[in-house]
Design a protein around this motif. Structure first.
Motif, PDB file in Angstrom:
ATOM      1  N   UNK A   1       0.840  -1.201   0.000  1.00 38.22           N
ATOM      2  CA  UNK A   1       0.000   0.000   0.000  1.00 38.22           C
ATOM      3  C   UNK A   1       0.873   1.248   0.000  1.00 38.22           C
ATOM      4  N   UNK A   2       1.943   1.245   0.787  1.00 34.59           N
ATOM      5  CA  UNK A   2       2.887   2.375   0.813  1.00 34.59           C
ATOM      6  C   UNK A   2       3.460   2.588  -0.581  1.00 34.59           C
ATOM      7  N   UNK A   3       3.908   1.515  -1.208  1.00 29.67           N
ATOM      8  CA  UNK A   3       4.492   1.604  -2.545  1.00 29.67           C
ATOM      9  C   UNK A   3       3.492   2.175  -3.547  1.00 29.67           C
ATOM     10  N   UNK A   4       2.249   1.679  -3.517  1.00 32.48           N
ATOM     11  CA  UNK A   4       1.232   2.152  -4.454  1.00 32.48           C
ATOM     12  C   UNK A   4       0.939   3.639  -4.253  1.00 32.48           C
ATOM     13  N   UNK A   5       0.798   4.056  -2.995  1.00 28.32           N
ATOM     14  CA  UNK A   5       0.520   5.470  -2.702  1.00 28.32           C
ATOM     15  C   UNK A   5       1.685   6.362  -3.125  1.00 28.32           C
ATOM     16  N   UNK A   6       2.894   5.905  -2.890  1.00 30.71           N
ATOM     17  CA  UNK A   6       4.076   6.679  -3.270  1.00 30.71           C
ATOM     18  C   UNK A   6       4.163   6.803  -4.791  1.00 30.71           C
ATOM     19  N   UNK A   7       3.946   5.702  -5.474  1.00 36.78           N
ATOM     20  CA  UNK A   7       4.020   5.686  -6.938  1.00 36.78           C
ATOM     21  C   UNK A   7       2.986   6.633  -7.567  1.00 36.78           C
ATOM     22  N   UNK A   8       1.804   6.728  -6.934  1.00 39.00           N
ATOM     23  CA  UNK A   8       0.747   7.607  -7.431  1.00 39.00           C
ATOM     24  C   UNK A   8       0.944   9.064  -7.003  1.00 39.00           C
ATOM     25  N   UNK A   9       1.969   9.319  -6.176  1.00 37.92           N
ATOM     26  CA  UNK A   9       2.231  10.678  -5.711  1.00 37.92           C
ATOM     27  C   UNK A   9       1.344  11.106  -4.561  1.00 37.92           C
ATOM     28  N   UNK A  10       0.711  10.156  -3.902  1.00 33.42           N
ATOM     29  CA  UNK A  10      -0.191  10.476  -2.797  1.00 33.42           C
ATOM     30  C   UNK A  10       0.532  10.588  -1.460  1.00 33.42           C
ATOM     31  N   UNK A  11       1.768  10.096  -1.402  1.00 37.57           N
ATOM     32  CA  UNK A  11       2.605  10.205  -0.205  1.00 37.57           C
ATOM     33  C   UNK A  11       3.795  11.101  -0.530  1.00 37.57           C
ATOM     34  N   UNK A  12       4.213  11.951   0.426  1.00 32.31           N
ATOM     35  CA  UNK A  12       5.383  12.800   0.178  1.00 32.31           C
ATOM     36  C   UNK A  12       6.671  12.003   0.313  1.00 32.31           C
ATOM     37  N   UNK A  13       7.254  11.649  -0.816  1.00 32.95           N
ATOM     38  CA  UNK A  13       8.490  10.886  -0.795  1.00 32.95           C
ATOM     39  C   UNK A  13       9.238  11.062  -2.100  1.00 32.95           C
ATOM     40  N   UNK A  14      10.458  10.559  -2.136  1.00 31.91           N
ATOM     41  CA  UNK A  14      11.272  10.617  -3.353  1.00 31.91           C
ATOM     42  C   UNK A  14      11.867   9.244  -3.616  1.00 31.91           C
ATOM     43  N   UNK A  15      12.066   8.967  -4.879  1.00 30.12           N
ATOM     44  CA  UNK A  15      12.694   7.707  -5.273  1.00 30.12           C
ATOM     45  C   UNK A  15      14.148   8.010  -5.603  1.00 30.12           C
ATOM     46  N   UNK A  16      15.047   7.380  -4.871  1.00 25.82           N
ATOM     47  CA  UNK A  16      16.482   7.593  -5.055  1.00 25.82           C
ATOM     48  C   UNK A  16      17.123   6.245  -5.357  1.00 25.82           C
ATOM     49  N   UNK A  17      17.746   6.155  -6.509  1.00 27.49           N
ATOM     50  CA  UNK A  17      18.401   4.901  -6.871  1.00 27.49           C
ATOM     51  C   UNK A  17      17.460   3.714  -6.877  1.00 27.49           C
ATOM     52  N   UNK A  18      16.217   3.958  -7.259  1.00 28.81           N
ATOM     53  CA  UNK A  18      15.230   2.875  -7.327  1.00 28.81           C
ATOM     54  C   UNK A  18      14.570   2.541  -6.005  1.00 28.81           C
ATOM     55  N   UNK A  19      14.915   3.285  -4.943  1.00 28.76           N
ATOM     56  CA  UNK A  19      14.331   3.006  -3.628  1.00 28.76           C
ATOM     57  C   UNK A  19      13.637   4.255  -3.097  1.00 28.76           C
ATOM     58  N   UNK A  20      12.456   4.068  -2.516  1.00 31.79           N
ATOM     59  CA  UNK A  20      11.688   5.174  -1.974  1.00 31.79           C
ATOM     60  C   UNK A  20      12.239   5.609  -0.616  1.00 31.79           C
ATOM     61  N   UNK A  21      12.244   6.933  -0.384  1.00 34.57           N
ATOM     62  CA  UNK A  21      12.650   7.518   0.890  1.00 34.57           C
ATOM     63  C   UNK A  21      11.613   8.551   1.306  1.00 34.57           C
ATOM     64  N   UNK A  22      11.335   8.613   2.600  1.00 35.46           N
ATOM     65  CA  UNK A  22      10.305   9.500   3.141  1.00 35.46           C
ATOM     66  C   UNK A  22      10.840  10.201   4.381  1.00 35.46           C
ATOM     67  N   UNK A  23      10.651  11.522   4.449  1.00 25.64           N
ATOM     68  CA  UNK A  23      11.016  12.257   5.660  1.00 25.64           C
ATOM     69  C   UNK A  23       9.864  12.129   6.652  1.00 25.64           C
ATOM     70  N   UNK A  24      10.198  11.770   7.878  1.00 24.78           N
ATOM     71  CA  UNK A  24       9.181  11.589   8.910  1.00 24.78           C
ATOM     72  C   UNK A  24       8.367  12.861   9.096  1.00 24.78           C
ATOM     73  N   UNK A  25       9.031  14.001   9.094  1.00 24.95           N
ATOM     74  CA  UNK A  25       8.339  15.276   9.286  1.00 24.95           C
ATOM     75  C   UNK A  25       7.311  15.515   8.174  1.00 24.95           C
ATOM     76  N   UNK A  26       7.664  15.189   6.935  1.00 21.48           N
ATOM     77  CA  UNK A  26       6.741  15.356   5.808  1.00 21.48           C
ATOM     78  C   UNK A  26       5.548  14.407   5.944  1.00 21.48           C
ATOM     79  N   UNK A  27       5.802  13.194   6.398  1.00 22.82           N
ATOM     80  CA  UNK A  27       4.723  12.226   6.602  1.00 22.82           C
ATOM     81  C   UNK A  27       3.789  12.707   7.708  1.00 22.82           C
ATOM     82  N   UNK A  28       4.366  13.212   8.802  1.00 21.97           N
ATOM     83  CA  UNK A  28       3.541  13.723   9.904  1.00 21.97           C
ATOM     84  C   UNK A  28       2.669  14.886   9.441  1.00 21.97           C
TER      85      UNK A  28
END
Length: 79
Positions: A34-61
């Motif tokens: 579910x995290x992957x799907x939301x991130x891929x759709x741009x619904x979660x604040x995150x970035x893909x670096x080197x093929x792996x998703x990264x999320x700042x806790x502050x942005x998620x909060x």
């Protein structure tokens, strides 16, 4: 005894924490897929670096707080 400044430093480090899919899944208590799907759709604040998703806790909060506010606004409008 923890001083005010050391508590603020600890909280600041926690807010700057970077999480991966597994960390975020545990933090939000939802499935990794579910995290992957939301991130891929741009619904979660995150970035893909080197093929792996990264999320700042502050942005998620912040994202969670904004989503909660929107839900409350919709609920209040329907009353």
């Amino acid at each position: 005894m923890e001083t005010s400044s050391s508590k603020n430093e600890r909280e600041s480090k926690m807010n700057n924490e970077i999480m991966n899919i597994k960390d975020l899944s545990s933090y939000l208590k939802i499935n990794e897929k579910t995290i992957y799907k939301l991130a891929k759709k741009g619904k979660l604040p995150g970035v893909k670096i080197g093929g792996m998703w990264r999320f700042k806790k502050e942005a998620i909060d912040n994202w969670m707080m904004n989503a909660s506010k929107q839900i409350m606004e919709v609920k209040n409008d329907s009353d």
